[in-house]
Design an enzyme around this catalytic site. Structure first.
Site, mmCIF file in Angstrom:
data_model
loop_
_atom_site.group_PDB
_atom_site.id
_atom_site.type_symbol
_atom_site.label_atom_id
_atom_site.label_comp_id
_atom_site.label_asym_id
_atom_site.label_seq_id
_atom_site.Cartn_x
_atom_site.Cartn_y
_atom_site.Cartn_z
ATOM 1 N N TRP A 66 -5.871 -3.736 0.884
ATOM 2 C CA TRP A 66 -5.885 -3.071 -0.357
ATOM 3 C C TRP A 66 -4.398 -3.242 -0.872
ATOM 4 O O TRP A 66 -3.853 -2.379 -1.535
ATOM 5 C CB TRP A 66 -6.411 -1.405 -0.412
ATOM 6 C CG TRP A 66 -7.595 -1.490 0.284
ATOM 7 C CD1 TRP A 66 -8.897 -2.179 0.227
ATOM 8 C CD2 TRP A 66 -7.994 -0.459 1.417
ATOM 9 N NE1 TRP A 66 -9.539 -1.522 1.023
ATOM 10 C CE2 TRP A 66 -9.019 -0.692 2.021
ATOM 11 C CE3 TRP A 66 -7.148 0.474 2.193
ATOM 12 C CZ2 TRP A 66 -10.173 0.005 2.828
ATOM 13 C CZ3 TRP A 66 -7.878 1.134 3.133
ATOM 14 C CH2 TRP A 66 -9.101 0.776 3.496
ATOM 15 N N HIS A 67 -3.721 -4.207 -0.581
ATOM 16 C CA HIS A 67 -2.225 -4.688 -1.019
ATOM 17 C C HIS A 67 -2.105 -5.829 -1.775
ATOM 18 O O HIS A 67 -1.364 -6.624 -1.716
ATOM 19 C CB HIS A 67 -1.428 -4.857 0.397
ATOM 20 C CG HIS A 67 -1.429 -3.449 1.331
ATOM 21 N ND1 HIS A 67 -1.266 -3.709 2.631
ATOM 22 C CD2 HIS A 67 -1.877 -2.306 0.856
ATOM 23 C CE1 HIS A 67 -1.554 -2.575 3.006
ATOM 24 N NE2 HIS A 67 -1.607 -1.554 2.125
ATOM 25 N N PRO A 68 -2.979 -6.100 -2.747
ATOM 26 C CA PRO A 68 -2.973 -7.329 -3.680
ATOM 27 C C PRO A 68 -1.572 -7.231 -4.324
ATOM 28 O O PRO A 68 -0.965 -6.206 -4.842
ATOM 29 C CB PRO A 68 -4.122 -7.371 -4.641
ATOM 30 C CG PRO A 68 -4.575 -5.964 -4.628
ATOM 31 C CD PRO A 68 -4.224 -5.222 -3.372
#
Length: 614
Positions: A537-539
């Site tokens: 969840w770190h794009p």
């Protein structure tokens, strides 16, 4: 075709996520006369339990959730034909209102690596300090003590963390450190208890999530010039002679399914700032005619500016979650997440004191891991060139984060047996693989998304994951609360393998020999990872702050190349991966963007720095 102009503002933000709230909030606090509009497709988050009660974060990831958008990637042969899914925040405050609230910060050198004027770590560290109130320990020179975002230990302790640290510092032979977020410390364990106090984005007094919406925007409800319109989806930017003058938007069909879907326009007299995130920002630009010719042509969009970097450079962290069975007597989040009777007791305590498991995320311990010489020898040689080129001489760069979660955080809770669990989390911080995000047109002539994650495309990326499984399993099987593996959520080892998974009566001895894996076992681990590896969840990266010649989209002052009066400010501008959970970087980008815009508008930056929130 003409559209009604609803109103005029000085600044219009296209998107209302983390960074938009920071920028808009800072500017409004400094100059309350500025007419500022935030347009957000999702709904308001003000005082809603699912957003302010920390323990509720997994419910935002439920398949029925409307607080996040689930972006479906293209099937990949590297993932055994699987189509990966990457969620992003879809509410006022964005990911700051739905994330795991894990407090980590990137090494300072990550920002120096960007090579962008004004974004060097020496310029950013004062902003890192400005944005936070570090309630953990006083006197740390790289932390701040008077900012809007609270950092604390949360509401109570879970014992799994102590076990993880104890085993990690003995069996794994790594040191312990109070602060692994001082912008340089790496390869040491850190954890939470009421004396050392682990770090989370949770207010230590109220026990509430510390998010950008509440701490930058909602606390300025007294200012009528700062407006947030929820349920509004930005379609495109309106230009006059390549000067951004407003945005076209509609009611969002998910947030407002019964609303009129006709378009309206909000005009911006001074500036438009795109804050749509890694997925929204490049697609807004492309719908506005800014992007690669081939992408726009296939969607029937007339090109305004040829900017082929739009939507390219997608980067992320690769994460794996592996569940273990835990002892009945250990404190975990499971009963609370299942909604059992403990929830009411915990809620009553939280309401009165800000404490209890309500103010917990279940993640109390971690290590920013770098392999030692022995571990490097045990890893696939495919990783060696990457190690030597990027990691070897840079001791502040962690390869991955290993963490212990007190509870089940894998498949949906509804399909597991009601008992105690603990989850091993490991995710790589600097994968080589790169993807892309673009608009396209579906077979039924509707707008879609052409999204490629790139996960595991580079052969070196899977190696730390394969080793991460083995290392975290050795740690967990030595922890006092260990009662075996959830076999269905581990690799499918061959029959008779020494690595076979199942229930156990207790942990092995701290000095027990490691599991010996055969070549077939190693292949089972690799296939397991190709089948389940996911986003952390770190794009980031799809509107990269680089030179135009290097497929950049914005310059050092966040201006979109080829047009005027248009900036991008969110995680999409990050040109390279950062070794952290990205909330800290999103806040930092917001603070820097606020200073840049203030300078552009002639607002005294010294005054902006001194602005304090109520």
């Amino acid at each position: 075709m003409s559209h009604p102009i609803l109103s005029e503002f000085d600044i219009v933000f296209a998107g209302g996520g983390t960074t938009a709230c920071v920028v808009a909030g800072r500017l409004a606090a400094c100059d309350p006369s500025l007419r500022i509009l935030i347009l957000e497709a999702g709904q308001h988050t003000l005082n809603k339990p699912i957003h302010v009660q920390p323990y509720q974060y997994p419910f935002n990831q439920a398949t029925t959730s409307t607080t996040v958008t689930f972006h479906i990637g293209n099937p990949s042969p590297r993932l055994n034909g699987r189509a990966p899914i990457v969620p992003s925040g879809r509410c006022v405050g964005g990911c700051s209102c739905v994330n795991l609230m894990i407090y980590t910060r990137a090494p300072a050198s990550d920002y120096d690596d960007w090579g962008v004027d004004g974004w060097e770590s020496e310029n950013l560290i004062p902003l890192m300090k400005k944005l936070e109130t570090y309630e953990v320990q006083p006197g740390h020179p790289t932390h701040g003590y008077n900012g809007p975002i609270k950092v604390s230990s949360g509401g109570c302790e879970v014992g799994v963390s102590d076990e993880f640290i104890q085993v990690g510092t003995t069996y794994h032979k790594r040191h312990y450190a109070d602060d692994t977020n001082d912008l340089e410390t790496c390869n040491t364990y850190s954890f939470a208890n009421f004396w050392l106090m682990y770090k989370r984005y949770i207010d230590g007094t109220t026990g509430r999530r510390s998010d950008a919406a509440h701490h930058y925007v909602y606390n300025q409800a007294h200012n009528p010039n700062l407006q947030v319109w929820d349920g509004k989806r930005v379609k495109r930017i309106i230009f006059e002679d390549k000067r951004a003058v407003g945005v076209e938007f509609t009611s969002d069909p998910v947030s407002c399914p019964d609303a009129d879907q006709s378009s309206s326009i909000a005009r911006a007299l001074k500036l438009v700032v795109i804050c749509g995130g890694v997925f929204g920002s490049p697609t807004i630009l492309e719908r506005s005619g800014i992007g690669a010719e081939a992408v726009l042509k296939r969607c029937g969009i007339q090109q305004l500016v040829n900017l082929p970097g739009v939507g390219e450079n997608y980067r992320d962290h690769n994460m794996v979650l592996v569940p273990y069975l835990a002892a009945d007597e250990v404190v975990t989040m499971d009963a609370l997440w299942r909604g059992e009777s403990i929830a009411q007791e915990s809620l009553a305590k939280w309401n009165s004191s800000g404490k209890s498991l309500i103010a917990q995320n279940g993640l109390d311990s971690k290590i920013k891991w770098r392999p030692d010489d022995e571990e490097l020898k045990a890893m696939d040689p495919v990783f060696q060139p990457r190690w030597k080129e990027f990691f070897q001489d840079r001791s502040d760069k962690a390869v991955a984060i290993f963490a212990a979660i007190a509870g089940w955080l894998s498949r949906p809770l509804s399909i597991i047996l009601p008992r105690n669990y603990m989850t091993a989390s490991y995710y790589t911080l600097y994968p080589v693989s790169v993807g892309s995000v673009h608009i396209n047109v579906t077979e039924n002539n509707k707008e879609g998304m052409d999204f490629t994650t790139g996960f595991l495309d580079d052969s070196s990326d899977i190696v730390p994951l394969d080793f991460g499984y083995k290392q975290t399993r050795e740690i967990f099987r030595r922890m006092a609360s260990y009662r075996g593996e959830v076999a269905a959520d581990h690799p499918d080892f061959p029959e008779g393998s020494a690595a076979a998974c199942g229930e156990a009566s207790g942990p092995v001895d701290i000095n027990a020999p490691d599991i010996v894996y055969t070549a077939e076992d190693d292949e089972a681990i690799s296939q397991f990872h190709r089948n389940i590896v996911q986003t952390a969840w770190h794009p980031l990266g799809t509107c990269a702050m680089k030179s135009e010649a290097d497929q950049g989209v914005v310059d050092a002052r966040l201006n979109v190349y080829g047009v005027s009066n248009l900036k991008v400010a969110d995680m999409s501008i990050s040109p390279l991966n950062v070794g952290t959970n990205t909330y800290s970087t999103a806040l930092l980008i917001g603070e820097r963007a606020a200073m840049i815009i203030a300078e552009d508008l002639g607002i005294n930056c010294v005054d902006l720095t001194r602005v304090q929130f109520k």
